[in-house]
Design a protein around this motif. Structure first.
Motif, PDB file in Angstrom:
ATOM      1  N   VAL A 712      -4.757   9.316  -0.296  1.00 17.13           N
ATOM      2  CA  VAL A 712      -4.710  10.868  -0.109  1.00 17.13           C
ATOM      3  C   VAL A 712      -5.477  11.334   1.097  1.00 17.13           C
ATOM      4  O   VAL A 712      -4.767  12.178   1.796  1.00 17.13           O
ATOM      5  N   ALA A 713      -6.392  10.650   1.394  1.00 18.79           N
ATOM      6  CA  ALA A 713      -7.236  11.048   2.599  1.00 18.79           C
ATOM      7  C   ALA A 713      -6.470  10.667   4.013  1.00 18.79           C
ATOM      8  O   ALA A 713      -6.151  11.350   4.907  1.00 18.79           O
ATOM      9  N   HIS A 720      -2.939  16.636   9.434  1.00 16.96           N
ATOM     10  CA  HIS A 720      -3.837  17.271  10.148  1.00 16.96           C
ATOM     11  C   HIS A 720      -3.956  16.823  11.715  1.00 16.96           C
ATOM     12  O   HIS A 720      -4.167  17.832  12.552  1.00 16.96           O
ATOM     13  N   ASN A 721      -4.107  15.454  11.901  1.00 17.88           N
ATOM     14  CA  ASN A 721      -4.287  15.115  13.363  1.00 17.88           C
ATOM     15  C   ASN A 721      -3.089  14.107  13.903  1.00 17.88           C
ATOM     16  O   ASN A 721      -3.381  13.839  14.974  1.00 17.88           O
ATOM     17  N   LYS A 872     -11.378  13.332   9.573  1.00 18.36           N
ATOM     18  CA  LYS A 872     -11.661  11.944   9.915  1.00 18.36           C
ATOM     19  C   LYS A 872     -13.021  11.325   9.639  1.00 18.36           C
ATOM     20  O   LYS A 872     -13.063   9.946   8.997  1.00 18.36           O
ATOM     21  N   ASP A 873     -13.910  12.410   9.110  1.00 15.01           N
ATOM     22  CA  ASP A 873     -15.033  11.597   8.404  1.00 15.01           C
ATOM     23  C   ASP A 873     -14.872  11.551   7.191  1.00 15.01           C
ATOM     24  O   ASP A 873     -15.461  10.430   6.467  1.00 15.01           O
ATOM     25  N   ASN A 879     -13.445   4.820   3.156  1.00 13.24           N
ATOM     26  CA  ASN A 879     -13.212   3.535   3.671  1.00 13.24           C
ATOM     27  C   ASN A 879     -14.535   2.803   3.291  1.00 13.24           C
ATOM     28  O   ASN A 879     -14.575   1.570   3.057  1.00 13.24           O
ATOM     29  N   LYS A 880     -15.638   3.276   3.672  1.00 14.99           N
ATOM     30  CA  LYS A 880     -16.919   2.661   3.500  1.00 14.99           C
ATOM     31  C   LYS A 880     -17.285   2.470   1.935  1.00 14.99           C
ATOM     32  O   LYS A 880     -17.546   1.305   1.414  1.00 14.99           O
ATOM     33  N   ILE A 881     -16.881   3.347   1.112  1.00 16.48           N
ATOM     34  CA  ILE A 881     -16.819   3.077  -0.331  1.00 16.48           C
ATOM     35  C   ILE A 881     -16.116   2.010  -0.793  1.00 16.48           C
ATOM     36  O   ILE A 881     -16.462   1.103  -1.657  1.00 16.48           O
TER      37      ILE A 881
END
Length: 893
Positions: A712-713, A720-721, A872-873, A879-881
């Motif tokens: 989803v992100a 958005h970008n 983006k953040d 992704n880190k999780i």
């Protein structure tokens, strides 16, 4: 038998020689116990109490437990009155008195409760019931065992509190209740146990203020109280109270940081000269790392990750010559990596990830030959990667992702046989992908995505026989995909998207399992149509050229004429469908998709029969249908009687005709005229996220939930970008997130989406779903990309709590976000179903991951738009999780 219920001292008369018995008789007589029976009766009583009390206690203990069907402990008459109890399995006795001194039934698969009669074994020195399934309360009668030196009940299911009188066991040295379900507070009297050396209470549910009293015992050498629910602060006088301390485990509790002095690492920490293990990770510690920490000459493990530490890494850290594990990640540390780190020659694991460290990677790190894990990800490191980093012969894990590293990648021409994990993604690395990487025989994970690599993919990558994940996406790679990659039989994930690759996509080996998403964004690729590319053609003959012209120009014209004639014929003859067919010609939205007639839709849905109805939306009905070629689709039919329906349909057409992403629902075609309008969409076999969250027949595990939110992100990042004009979905919720057969998430329903042309905000009428609407959108109609971020945050909280934002418990001023933010123990809000699925995983790692997920959800759903994260953040954090979870799974956690 009155001695089983009275003072245990009556059971301790020694069974020994005649002189001893006579002395016992005289002692009893001298103490005026009243008229005594003849001495022979006293001798008989003494002998009986010595033996019968211990035997009775053991039999009472046995009566409360059971074994599995394959048990051999009590077979062949063991633990039977027909044999001497000192010969029973697990029982040890003293030679002279024949009293039970040790009971060891660890790792025996026992289930049951601990009998209070255990307190009658008054000569017991050691009790070890580790790794069984004892449940219920820990009997307070254990405090009667005044000779007890070792009490080991770890890895059971014990509940209740620690016996408050346990301090009566003044000779106790080793006390371990690790991995049970104990609650309540630690008795303050525990600090009065002057002989206690080893205390292990970690991984329970103990609560209350931080147990400062336990540090009053100067004999303590090891304290393990991690993974509980303590609050408070670290003791200031920790170092002076426990001068002999060797191991201190206080990670993952609930420390408060409101007191800026007590909430910091004590400045005197360096005086603990015997300390070899210090775990303070996963708390709320603030302040800086004291420079005195360099005085811990015996330290081999230092874990300070997951706090809020600031400042720089002290240069004195080079004095930790014995250090093997150093974890400082997930803090707010700034400055440079001190070159003094290179003095720690025994260092095997180094993690400085998720900080604000800048500057360059010191060349001398390549001299740490024992280094196995190096994680410097998510910092602000720049310059190039030192070439001698690749000469660390024992390196297994390397993560330098999410930095600003640049320059070409130049590993030494040295064959690294052991490295398994390399992640250099999200940097600015240029040049060719080094072919020497193909000689890293043990490599299983390679991520070089989102850099500026150019040139060909090395043929040598085909030699990476153990590789299971390869990501080279978002670079400038060109040339053909090496056919040698087809020889990597264990390759499960491949992403070559958004490069400049050309030629034929291999079809052998693992390529049979990949989809179009692995190759999207490479315009010159060809091959199997399932990859979303045109078939490859051979330009070697004139005949091929003729066929190409026919396919491109002539055939489409002829096909269009035939289709047009068929449409006219079908419109004139109303024989196969019972519904009224509009007399006006069918017009299509301006999208480049296959043409599907109303007749085909009518027949494919059985005249839009109710049995094919999947559901109803805000502006119409959703049907399942089958096209003439067998393709299963979703037909979204507009209810033209509803106000705003036409506007919704036009808005959805306008958005869908110009977007394409693997995590957006794919539009196959549209059908539109004044009397009938429909969208033909990709069918999602696993339905909506709502069904998977709230149906008792489904339950998603941790990896699946995080993967869905990652999908989803990525969809939002593209909206958005990823285009010249940002698209705001405006109605992101669980029912608009659809799952395909592989549980890959796709965002759909763009009926109220907004396209932002110049400004990053716009004013509009508020239309959306209560609970998911951003405050500024709901009250003022202000639309920006931050509205989607708010909705995303709510869904993130929902998917891990399994509570809707409109849950009946949220009334008045209390909403879901406020409920989660107000609880000190956020693990209590996590879905029980998820915790049951993940039961058995490392509790510490689970708490860290789930806490970071809930924190991210809270940050995304801030009341003010400017305080929310950018998409983006969000992608970075999720992704880190996900990588942390996959890393833990890989390590068997």
């Amino acid at each position: 038998m009155w001695w089983n219920h009275g003072s245990p001292h009556t059971c301790q008369l020694p069974q020994t020689t005649k002189s001893t018995k006579h002395r016992t008789y005289e002692i009893m007589k001298s103490k005026s116990y009243g008229p005594l029976p003849p001495q022979p009766c006293i001798l008989h009583l003494t002998e009986s109490s010595n033996n019968f009390t211990d035997q009775s206690a053991l039999l009472a203990f046995k009566s409360k437990i059971s074994f599995g069907p394959n048990d051999t402990v009590f077979s062949a008459g063991n633990w039977s009155t027909t044999t001497n109890f000192c010969e029973w399995f697990g029982v040890s006795c003293s030679r002279r008195r024949q009293r039970v001194t040790a009971l060891n039934l660890s790792y025996m698969g026992i289930r049951g409760t601990v009998s209070p009669h255990i307190g009658n074994l008054s000569f017991l020195i050691s009790l070890d019931l580790t790794n069984n399934s004892f449940y219920g309360f820990l009997p307070h009668e254990i405090s009667h065992l005044r000779r007890l030196r070792k009490l080991q009940l770890s890895n059971n299911l014990l509940e209740g509190s620690i016996p408050p009188n346990i301090h009566n066991c003044q000779k106790l040295r080793h006390f371990s209740l690790e991995r049970n379900k104990l609650n309540g507070t630690i008795p303050s009297s525990l600090g009065n146990m002057s002989s206690l050396e080893f205390l292990n209470l970690r991984t329970n549910s103990l609560t209350g203020p931080y147990p400062l009293a336990i540090f009053n015992s100067s004999s303590l050498m090891a304290i393990y109280i991690s993974d509980n629910h303590f609050s408070g602060t670290l003791p200031i006088d920790l170092c002076s109270s426990c001068p002999h301390l060797q191991q201190l485990y206080v990670s993952y509790n609930e420390f408060s940081d409101h007191c800026q002095i007590k909430g910091q690492i004590p400045m005197e920490i360096g005086s603990l000269k015997n300390l070899n293990t210090l775990l303070l990770n996963g708390n709320g510690l603030t302040g800086t790392i004291p420079s005195t920490i360099g005085g811990l000459e015996s330290l081999n493990t230092l874990l300070l990750n997951g706090n809020s530490l600031t400042g720089t890494i002290p240069s004195t850290i080079g004095g930790l010559e014995s250090l093997q594990r150093l974890y400082l990640g997930e803090n707010k540390i700034e400055g440079f990596i001190p070159e003094q780190l290179c003095q720690i020659k025994n260092l095997g694991e180094l993690s400085l990830s998720n900080n604000r460290i800048s500057g360059y990677i010191p060349d001398c790190i390549g001299n740490l030959n024992l280094l196995k894990r190096l994680n410097l990800s998510s910092n602000q490191l720049s310059s190039s990667i030192p070439s001698n980093l690749w000469s660390i012969e024992n390196l297994l894990f390397l993560d330098l992702s999410w930095n600003s590293l640049s320059g070409p990648l130049s590993p030494n021409l040295r064959k690294i046989d052991v490295i398994e994990y390399i992640n250099l993604s999200h940097n600015q690395i240029t040049g060719n992908v080094p072919s020497i990487i193909g000689s890293f025989e043990s490599l299983r994970y390679l991520d070089l995505s989102k850099n500026s690599f150019q040139g060909d993919i090395p043929q040598s990558f085909g030699q990476l026989k153990g590789l299971d994940q390869l990501d080279l996406s978002n670079n400038n790679l060109s040339g053909e995909i090496p056919k040698s990659l087809g020889a990597i039989r264990y390759l499960k994930y491949l992403n070559l998207s958004f490069n400049k690759l050309s030629g034929e996509i291999p079809s052998s080996g693992p390529f049979a399992n990949f989809t179009a998403e692995s190759f999207i964004g490479n315009e010159a690729l060809c091959g199997n149509p399932i990859f979303g590319v045109p078939p490859c053609t051979s330009p070697s003959s004139h005949g091929s050229r003729v066929k190409q012209i026919l396919l491109i120009y002539v055939v489409p014209v002829i096909a269009s004429l035939i289709i047009f004639a068929a449409l006219v014929t079908m419109l004139r003859r109303d024989r196969q469908c019972n519904m009224h067919i509009p007399s006006l010609p069918i017009t299509l939205c301006e999208v480049d998709h296959r043409m599907i007639s109303y007749q085909e839709l009518c027949c494919g849905t059985n005249n839009f029969c109710e049995s094919n109805l999947l559901g109803t939306g805000g502006f119409g009905f959703v049907y399942k249908g089958i096209l003439s070629d067998g393709t299963i689709v979703v037909v979204k039919v507009l209810n033209q009687q509803l106000e705003g329906a036409f506007r919704s349909f036009d808005a959805e057409c306008k958005v869908l005709r110009s977007i394409r992403h693997r995590n957006l629902v794919k539009v196959i075609s549209t059908c539109s005229n004044p009397e009938f309008r429909a969208l033909v969409l990709q069918y999602m076999s696993n339905g909506s996220l709502e069904r998977w969250l709230y149906s008792h027949n489904y339950c998603l595990n941790l990896v699946q939930r995080v993967s869905i939110m990652m999908d989803v992100a990525l969809a939002l990042e593209y909206l958005h970008n990823g285009r010249s004009e940002s698209v705001v979905h405006c109605d992101l919720k669980h029912s608009n997130i659809l799952l395909d057969e592989d549980l890959v998430a796709h965002v759909g329903d763009f009926g109220i989406a907004k396209i932002l042309v110049e400004n990053d905000t716009t004013q509009t009428q508020t239309i959306g779903t209560i609970g998911y609407i951003a405050p500024e959108y709901g009250s003022e109609g202000r639309v920006s990309t931050k509205c989607d971020i708010y909705s995303y945050g709510i869904i993130l909280l929902e998917i891990f709590t399994r509570k809707k934002p409109t849950d009946k418990n949220f009334v008045g001023e209390l909403n879901m976000r406020q409920w989660i933010a107000s609880l000190p123990d956020r693990m209590k809000v996590v879905d029980d179903g998820l915790l049951n699925i993940e039961d058995g995983r490392d509790v510490t790692a689970m708490k860290t991951i789930l806490s970071s997920i809930l924190e991210l959800g809270l940050r995304c759903s801030e009341e003010l738009p400017d305080e929310r994260l950018d998409i983006k953040d969000v992608v970075t954090q999720v992704n880190k999780i996900k990588l942390a979870i996959l890393g833990n799974r890989k390590n068997g956690v």
